[in-house]
Design a protein around this motif. Structure first.
Motif, PDB file in Angstrom:
ATOM      1  N   ASN A 147       0.954  -1.083   0.034  1.00 29.30           N
ATOM      2  CA  ASN A 147       0.037  -0.099   0.036  1.00 29.30           C
ATOM      3  C   ASN A 147       1.033   1.417   0.049  1.00 29.30           C
ATOM      4  O   ASN A 147       2.393   1.164   0.125  1.00 29.30           O
ATOM      5  N   VAL A 148       0.036   2.325  -0.263  1.00 27.27           N
ATOM      6  CA  VAL A 148       0.887   3.822   0.126  1.00 27.27           C
ATOM      7  C   VAL A 148       1.244   3.855   1.220  1.00 27.27           C
ATOM      8  O   VAL A 148       2.032   4.645   1.755  1.00 27.27           O
ATOM      9  N   ASP A 149       0.178   3.561   2.264  1.00 26.64           N
ATOM     10  CA  ASP A 149       0.298   3.928   3.625  1.00 26.64           C
ATOM     11  C   ASP A 149       0.503   2.213   4.429  1.00 26.64           C
ATOM     12  O   ASP A 149      -0.516   1.731   4.557  1.00 26.64           O
ATOM     13  N   ASN A 150       1.693   1.856   4.991  1.00 35.05           N
ATOM     14  CA  ASN A 150       1.870   0.483   5.349  1.00 35.05           C
ATOM     15  C   ASN A 150       2.097   0.794   6.771  1.00 35.05           C
ATOM     16  O   ASN A 150       2.527   1.779   7.273  1.00 35.05           O
ATOM     17  N   LEU A 191       8.421   3.193   7.805  1.00 34.92           N
ATOM     18  CA  LEU A 191       8.951   4.073   6.867  1.00 34.92           C
ATOM     19  C   LEU A 191       8.455   4.123   5.646  1.00 34.92           C
ATOM     20  O   LEU A 191       8.336   5.067   4.898  1.00 34.92           O
ATOM     21  N   LEU A 192       7.812   2.952   5.256  1.00 35.90           N
ATOM     22  CA  LEU A 192       7.014   2.970   4.080  1.00 35.90           C
ATOM     23  C   LEU A 192       5.476   3.265   4.213  1.00 35.90           C
ATOM     24  O   LEU A 192       4.554   2.723   3.838  1.00 35.90           O
ATOM     25  N   HIS A 193       5.537   4.601   4.485  1.00 39.70           N
ATOM     26  CA  HIS A 193       4.126   5.525   4.847  1.00 39.70           C
ATOM     27  C   HIS A 193       4.400   6.758   4.085  1.00 39.70           C
ATOM     28  O   HIS A 193       5.289   7.346   4.487  1.00 39.70           O
ATOM     29  N   SER A 194       3.174   7.266   3.443  1.00 40.29           N
ATOM     30  CA  SER A 194       3.483   8.466   2.840  1.00 40.29           C
ATOM     31  C   SER A 194       3.367   9.674   4.048  1.00 40.29           C
ATOM     32  O   SER A 194       4.311  10.723   3.589  1.00 40.29           O
ATOM     33  N   LYS A 195       2.972   9.556   5.099  1.00 37.23           N
ATOM     34  CA  LYS A 195       3.065  10.439   6.177  1.00 37.23           C
ATOM     35  C   LYS A 195       4.273  10.244   7.249  1.00 37.23           C
ATOM     36  O   LYS A 195       4.273  11.079   8.289  1.00 37.23           O
ATOM     37  N   THR A 196       5.235   9.539   6.817  1.00 37.84           N
ATOM     38  CA  THR A 196       6.081   9.162   7.863  1.00 37.84           C
ATOM     39  C   THR A 196       7.603  10.164   7.395  1.00 37.84           C
ATOM     40  O   THR A 196       7.769   9.821   6.212  1.00 37.84           O
ATOM     41  N   SER A 197       8.191  10.699   8.141  1.00 37.67           N
ATOM     42  CA  SER A 197       9.397  11.382   8.020  1.00 37.67           C
ATOM     43  C   SER A 197      10.271  11.118   8.896  1.00 37.67           C
ATOM     44  O   SER A 197       9.919  11.294  10.381  1.00 37.67           O
ATOM     45  N   VAL A 198      11.587  11.095   8.830  1.00 38.39           N
ATOM     46  CA  VAL A 198      12.497  10.793   9.913  1.00 38.39           C
ATOM     47  C   VAL A 198      13.676  11.990   9.913  1.00 38.39           C
ATOM     48  O   VAL A 198      14.122  12.049   8.568  1.00 38.39           O
ATOM     49  N   ALA A 199      14.083  12.498  10.857  1.00 38.98           N
ATOM     50  CA  ALA A 199      15.115  13.535  10.709  1.00 38.98           C
ATOM     51  C   ALA A 199      16.470  12.938  10.677  1.00 38.98           C
ATOM     52  O   ALA A 199      16.825  11.761  11.597  1.00 38.98           O
ATOM     53  N   SER A 200      17.246  13.058   9.614  1.00 36.34           N
ATOM     54  CA  SER A 200      18.409  12.221   9.391  1.00 36.34           C
ATOM     55  C   SER A 200      19.557  13.154   9.162  1.00 36.34           C
ATOM     56  O   SER A 200      19.529  14.671   8.851  1.00 36.34           O
ATOM     57  N   LYS A 201      20.668  12.459   8.907  1.00 36.83           N
ATOM     58  CA  LYS A 201      21.755  13.409   8.302  1.00 36.83           C
ATOM     59  C   LYS A 201      22.803  12.496   7.554  1.00 36.83           C
ATOM     60  O   LYS A 201      22.853  11.274   7.735  1.00 36.83           O
ATOM     61  N   ILE A 202      23.862  13.060   6.988  1.00 35.63           N
ATOM     62  CA  ILE A 202      24.908  12.422   6.286  1.00 35.63           C
ATOM     63  C   ILE A 202      25.892  12.370   7.298  1.00 35.63           C
ATOM     64  O   ILE A 202      26.539  13.126   7.862  1.00 35.63           O
ATOM     65  N   LYS A 203      26.198  10.781   7.554  1.00 34.03           N
ATOM     66  CA  LYS A 203      27.321  10.693   8.694  1.00 34.03           C
ATOM     67  C   LYS A 203      28.910  11.236   8.370  1.00 34.03           C
ATOM     68  O   LYS A 203      29.217  11.668   9.236  1.00 34.03           O
ATOM     69  N   ARG A 204      28.945  11.130   6.941  1.00 31.71           N
ATOM     70  CA  ARG A 204      30.384  11.780   6.842  1.00 31.71           C
ATOM     71  C   ARG A 204      30.596  13.106   6.986  1.00 31.71           C
ATOM     72  O   ARG A 204      31.709  13.509   7.651  1.00 31.71           O
ATOM     73  N   GLY A 206      27.796  15.200   8.511  1.00 29.64           N
ATOM     74  CA  GLY A 206      26.591  15.885   9.266  1.00 29.64           C
ATOM     75  C   GLY A 206      25.671  16.729   8.730  1.00 29.64           C
ATOM     76  O   GLY A 206      25.026  17.256   9.296  1.00 29.64           O
ATOM     77  N   THR A 207      25.965  16.618   7.272  1.00 26.20           N
ATOM     78  CA  THR A 207      24.424  17.436   6.668  1.00 26.20           C
ATOM     79  C   THR A 207      23.215  16.794   7.129  1.00 26.20           C
ATOM     80  O   THR A 207      23.031  15.642   6.816  1.00 26.20           O
ATOM     81  N   PHE A 208      22.241  17.778   7.250  1.00 23.61           N
ATOM     82  CA  PHE A 208      21.076  17.283   7.906  1.00 23.61           C
ATOM     83  C   PHE A 208      20.063  17.128   6.578  1.00 23.61           C
ATOM     84  O   PHE A 208      20.057  17.975   5.684  1.00 23.61           O
ATOM     85  N   GLY A 209      18.980  16.282   6.680  1.00 26.66           N
ATOM     86  CA  GLY A 209      18.009  15.956   5.864  1.00 26.66           C
ATOM     87  C   GLY A 209      16.849  15.528   6.443  1.00 26.66           C
ATOM     88  O   GLY A 209      16.773  15.134   7.596  1.00 26.66           O
ATOM     89  N   THR A 210      15.835  15.011   5.605  1.00 22.38           N
ATOM     90  CA  THR A 210      14.523  14.561   6.204  1.00 22.38           C
ATOM     91  C   THR A 210      14.269  13.169   5.061  1.00 22.38           C
ATOM     92  O   THR A 210      14.170  13.303   3.894  1.00 22.38           O
ATOM     93  N   ILE A 211      14.368  11.898   5.569  1.00 24.04           N
ATOM     94  CA  ILE A 211      13.719  10.702   5.002  1.00 24.04           C
ATOM     95  C   ILE A 211      12.428  10.804   4.955  1.00 24.04           C
ATOM     96  O   ILE A 211      11.577  10.699   5.989  1.00 24.04           O
ATOM     97  N   ARG A 212      11.924  10.431   3.695  1.00 24.83           N
ATOM     98  CA  ARG A 212      10.393  10.032   3.265  1.00 24.83           C
ATOM     99  C   ARG A 212      10.546   9.112   2.363  1.00 24.83           C
ATOM    100  O   ARG A 212      11.269   8.795   1.330  1.00 24.83           O
ATOM    101  N   TRP A 213       9.152   8.381   2.515  1.00 25.50           N
ATOM    102  CA  TRP A 213       8.819   7.220   1.414  1.00 25.50           C
ATOM    103  C   TRP A 213       8.164   7.897  -0.218  1.00 25.50           C
ATOM    104  O   TRP A 213       7.384   8.660   0.226  1.00 25.50           O
ATOM    105  N   LEU A 214       8.716   7.465  -0.937  1.00 20.35           N
ATOM    106  CA  LEU A 214       7.932   7.946  -2.120  1.00 20.35           C
ATOM    107  C   LEU A 214       6.839   7.205  -2.889  1.00 20.35           C
ATOM    108  O   LEU A 214       6.095   7.456  -3.466  1.00 20.35           O
TER     109      LEU A 214
END
Length: 312
Positions: A147-150, A191-204, A206-214
């Motif tokens: 599904n789109v929202d799992n 994580l396989l949900h359209s409304k889930t996002s996780v605050a993340s970063k590139i470990k190398r 420290g650049t910050f970003g947001t993870i979301r499922w397409l």
């Protein structure tokens, strides 16, 4: 009883012969050291085989209990790997009792040689190390992928200390966030949900970003909000940033699989290969974050929107 006596009388010769054979073998073994050693070695060998088979059969019927015990032990060990919220805090000085010669009884401060067990903040001692993210082991009893929202269903609930909003991780990385809890079960927005996002970063770097499922590929997610000026490398490790207090900082999410610089955007379009294989997910851990309620309260008062997590 009469039939028994008739049976014994009919086969009395064979029974007496067998009894004499047993007695002769006993005397032969007990009165000869070599034969005695050979007999007991052979007996121990076959007894060991029988006992081994019995143990294997018993272990087979105890696999569920053994797996649960291993999951509890893994939770305790994995908890020790998480960096604690206060582990990086170092006191510039610690309070010392007033000197005897000081008539004003003033508190003295001295720079410690090593990191202290407590820090002084507003004259209140705070623990320098606090297990802020204890883990609750759980088993996945239902898993949605198409599904789109799992969602996931876990075999733990409020009776085990699980509450909505808690994070869920697996041995390989982030899984999702608890949505609804009953006494003995919990549903998780994966994580396989359209409304889930996780605050993340590139470990190398420290650049910050947001993870979301397409919403299409269950093995990949997108990493948003990474500026075009950022230098990316295929294979870069993506971990949690710890910005939303749901997950500890540094939990593995996945690796950068591809990235494209769109001409009309100020951010990279990045695809991340997930570390967790949701197709065969079995055991997970619910992350209980003790400081989250206090943090959410103070951020709500100042109008700060939490980064990451399941959006309402």
């Amino acid at each position: 009883m009469r039939n028994l006596f008739q049976f014994l009388f009919r086969f009395r010769g064979a029974l007496v012969f067998g009894l004499l054979e047993v007695v002769s073998l006993y005397l032969f073994v007990t009165n000869n050291s070599y034969q005695r050693a050979a007999f007991f070695n052979s007996a121990n060998k076959y007894a060991g085989i029988v006992l081994d088979r019995r143990t294997q059969i018993a272990d087979y019927f105890q696999l569920a209990e053994m797996n649960q015990q291993l999951a509890v032990e893994n939770a305790a060990l994995r908890q020790q790997l998480f960096p604690e919220d206060s582990s990086r805090r170092e006191a510039d000085s610690v309070a010392l009792p007033p000197a005897r010669t000081d008539s004003l009884r003033r508190i003295r401060y001295q720079r410690p040689a090593n990191k202290p067990d407590t820090l002084l903040l507003g004259l209140q001692p705070l623990p320098a190390r606090d297990r802020s993210y204890p883990l609750i082991p759980a088993r996945v009893i239902n898993n949605m992928l198409r599904n789109v929202d799992n969602y996931l269903t876990l075999n733990v609930g409020s009776a085990q200390g699980v509450n909505p909003g808690m994070g869920v991780v697996a041995a390989n990385g982030v899984v999702g966030r608890v949505k609804v809890v009953s006494e003995h079960y919990a549903t998780v927005t994966s994580l396989l949900h359209s409304k889930t996002s996780v605050a993340s970063k590139i470990k190398r770097d420290g650049t910050f970003g947001t993870i979301r499922w397409l919403g299409d590929d269950p093995t990949h997610v997108a990493l948003d909000n990474v500026l075009r000026e950022t230098e990316l490398v295929k294979g870069d490790t993506i971990v949690t940033s710890g910005y939303n207090a749901v997950f500890p900082e540094g939990i593995f999410i996945g690796t950068i699989d591809s990235f494209v610089k769109e001409p009309d955007k100020n951010f990279w379009t990045i695809r991340v290969r997930l570390a967790v294989n949701f197709a065969n997910l079995t055991y997970v851990y619910v992350v209980t974050s003790r400081p989250k309620i206090e943090r959410d309260t103070i951020e709500a008062r100042t109008g700060i929107k939490p980064e990451g997590g399941a959006r309402p």
